[in-house]
Scaffold this active site. Structure first.
Site, mmCIF file in Angstrom:
data_model
loop_
_atom_site.group_PDB
_atom_site.id
_atom_site.type_symbol
_atom_site.label_atom_id
_atom_site.label_comp_id
_atom_site.label_asym_id
_atom_site.label_seq_id
_atom_site.Cartn_x
_atom_site.Cartn_y
_atom_site.Cartn_z
ATOM 1 N N VAL A 21 0.303 -1.232 -0.191
ATOM 2 C CA VAL A 21 -0.508 -0.103 0.230
ATOM 3 C C VAL A 21 1.260 1.224 -0.151
ATOM 4 O O VAL A 21 2.287 1.608 1.049
ATOM 5 C CB VAL A 21 -1.180 0.058 1.291
ATOM 6 N N LEU A 157 -2.185 1.943 10.235
ATOM 7 C CA LEU A 157 -1.986 2.468 9.259
ATOM 8 C C LEU A 157 -1.542 1.907 7.785
ATOM 9 O O LEU A 157 -0.625 1.476 8.022
ATOM 10 C CB LEU A 157 -1.456 4.144 9.469
ATOM 11 N N SER A 158 -2.915 2.368 6.583
ATOM 12 C CA SER A 158 -2.171 1.821 5.439
ATOM 13 C C SER A 158 -2.031 0.224 5.580
ATOM 14 O O SER A 158 -2.283 -0.226 5.589
ATOM 15 C CB SER A 158 -0.814 2.796 5.283
ATOM 16 N N ALA A 159 -0.414 0.222 5.266
ATOM 17 C CA ALA A 159 -0.119 -1.365 5.005
ATOM 18 C C ALA A 159 -0.381 -1.989 6.324
ATOM 19 O O ALA A 159 -0.306 -2.943 7.119
ATOM 20 C CB ALA A 159 1.381 -1.033 5.148
#
Length: 491
Positions: A21, A157-159
């Site tokens: 990501v 968060l995110s990945a």
């Protein structure tokens, strides 16, 4: 050469087009650093066999009691444990509510952009790679601090959000709850090549199909399932909002509840919270949709109980997601999944007067309130000790949305009221209008897509299918807030 070593070498030189990501977007932030301990953040070595080649950092208040909760917090691509420690706000609540936090860290030795391997079955499944290393950190911290094994939570968060969802699926017997910020549904991708497709639009699966991916993580497991919070900005064009919808479908299906929310309310920062209750009436899944926010973790710097974190790359000033996540989990001493603020929403919010540059408001008193926080378009603009407030410095002929919340003596902010709209006098009366196809409105940044449909930025009104055959007029008032105005609004 051992296969595992060869695989890691191959991953280091993989094309950034198919890395995890935010590979393209976050590449401007810079390479991950070794994360020197800062303040109370301490590195821990020897926590286990560490098959995922991760580093362990931790923070705990000096007066941490035995039997306290434990939170695992996972950073995003190109970030470090120290970044997350410094900016996310979790240490504040560890001190306030008394729990320990572990900050796992991956490096470029695992992935060229220091992304957790949420898309790699060798890293994100039970007993494998990075997932196994993180669970070893959990066990080490439980022994070190005497943490309550029934109250272990994971957020990312995110990945790190994608890995959070995978951990919840692989280890529902370890984690009582999770929070996925700008992340992906569990097992959305099982290869680097498929990762980018998940970011921009996950597979079109039914809730049952998404739920099956979770149930496959630990076959035969019957619960209890983790309680899951899902955070997403509507203007996130790195991990598209369709992922939040897929996450909601996935975890409501796992819980055996429908996709229609039990309740919906408005929070600071233009945030809409939708609550999905379990059979006993407790929140099992909550979604937090932040209008206009891009890709990142929502923070809200300040000294109030519900304010936290600091702004930095991919830490975005909106609302303190760590606070609301902690309350949802019950870390504030409330019941797990409580999700309620200490004071009720003020009733009777009314616009009592407007001028060309100001708007006056009043509302009914709330028992136990020491003051009231006033929000304009989701951002706090002041506090009042009475039940009236006048906002000044506004633009003429512009519509503003107001909400208000009671604040108790400790600084805890209660539930936000229903919104009212105040339109200042003078000006052109309504803001600029734009007529264009749905496709062009999205391209111009006035709307966004979710699940093949287009939604106006700010108001979240459904504009229909994402194509050039549907045309709408949007009125912008205030800046960045669009409503459908197909009649009476000249572009």
């Amino acid at each position: 050469m051992r296969p595992s070593i060869l695989r890691r070498l191959l991953r280091r030189v993989a094309s950034t087009a198919v890395l995890g990501v935010v590979a393209a977007t976050l590449s401007t932030v810079g390479a991950a650093q070794p994360a020197a301990a800062a303040g109370g953040l301490q590195q821990v070595t020897g926590f286990g066999t560490n098959p995922g080649n991760l580093q362990m950092y931790e923070y705990a208040p000096v007066d941490l009691p035995a039997g306290a909760p434990l939170v695992i917090a996972l950073h995003g691509c190109t970030q470090t444990a120290n970044d997350y420690y410094t900016n996310s706000g979790w240490p504040k609540y560890a001190d306030l509510w008394k729990f320990a936090v572990v900050f796992p860290q991956t490096t470029s030795a695992n992935n060229a952009l220091s992304c957790f391997g949420w898309f790699d079955p060798a890293e994100d499944t039970r007993g494998k790679g990075e997932a196994a290393s993180i669970v070893q950190m959990v066990e080490h911290a439980k022994q070190q601090y005497g943490s309550d094994g029934r109250r272990v939570y994971v957020t990312g968060l995110s990945a790190g959000g994608g890995m959070t969802a995978d951990l919840l699926a692989a280890y529902p017997d370890v984690f009582a709850g999770g929070s996925v910020a700008s992340g992906l549904p569990a097992q959305c991708a099982t290869s680097q090549a498929a990762a980018s497709g998940c970011q921009t639009g996950p597979q079109k699966l039914t809730p049952a199909q998404w739920g099956a991916k979770v149930r496959a993580g630990l076959p035969g497991y019957t619960g209890p399932w983790p309680r899951v919070a899902i955070w997403q900005g509507t203007s996130d064009y790195t991990v598209y909002p369709a992922n939040a919808t897929a996450l909601r479908d996935q975890w409501t299906d796992v819980w055996g509840i429908g996709q229609t929310p039990s309740s919906t309310d408005t929070l600071p920062g233009n945030t809409t919270r939708s609550v999905y209750n379990d059979a006993s009436g407790k929140p099992a899944v909550e979604t937090y949709s932040i209008s206009g926010m891009g890709h990142g973790l929502a923070v809200s710097p300040g000294s109030g109980t519900d304010r936290c974190g600091s702004t930095a790359a991919y830490f975005l000033n909106s609302i303190c997601s760590s606070y609301y996540t902690g309350v949802f989990w019950g870390l504030d001493q409330g019941a797990p999944g409580g999700g309620e603020n200490p004071l009720p929403a003020p009733s009777g919010l009314t616009v009592t007067g407007v001028t060309g540059t100001g708007a006056s408001l009043s509302w009914s008193a709330v028992t136990g309130a020491s003051s009231y926080a006033v929000y304009r378009n989701g951002t706090e603009v002041g506090r009042a000790t009475s039940t009236a407030f006048t906002d000044t410095g506004l633009s003429a002929g512009t519509a503003y949305r107001y909400t208000v919340a009671a604040v108790d003596g400790s600084g805890a902010v209660g539930t936000v009221s229903a919104a009212v709209t105040a339109t200042t006098t003078g000006g052109t009366g309504g803001g600029a209008c734009y007529t264009a196809t749905n496709y062009a409105q999205v391209a111009a940044g006035r709307a966004h897509t979710t699940g093949g449909y287009v939604y106006a930025n700010g108001s979240e009104q459904n504009m229909g299918l994402y194509n050039v055959f549907v045309t709408h007029t949007l009125r912008e008032s205030p800046a960045g807030y669009f409503v459908i105005a197909d009649t009476g609004c000249t572009a």
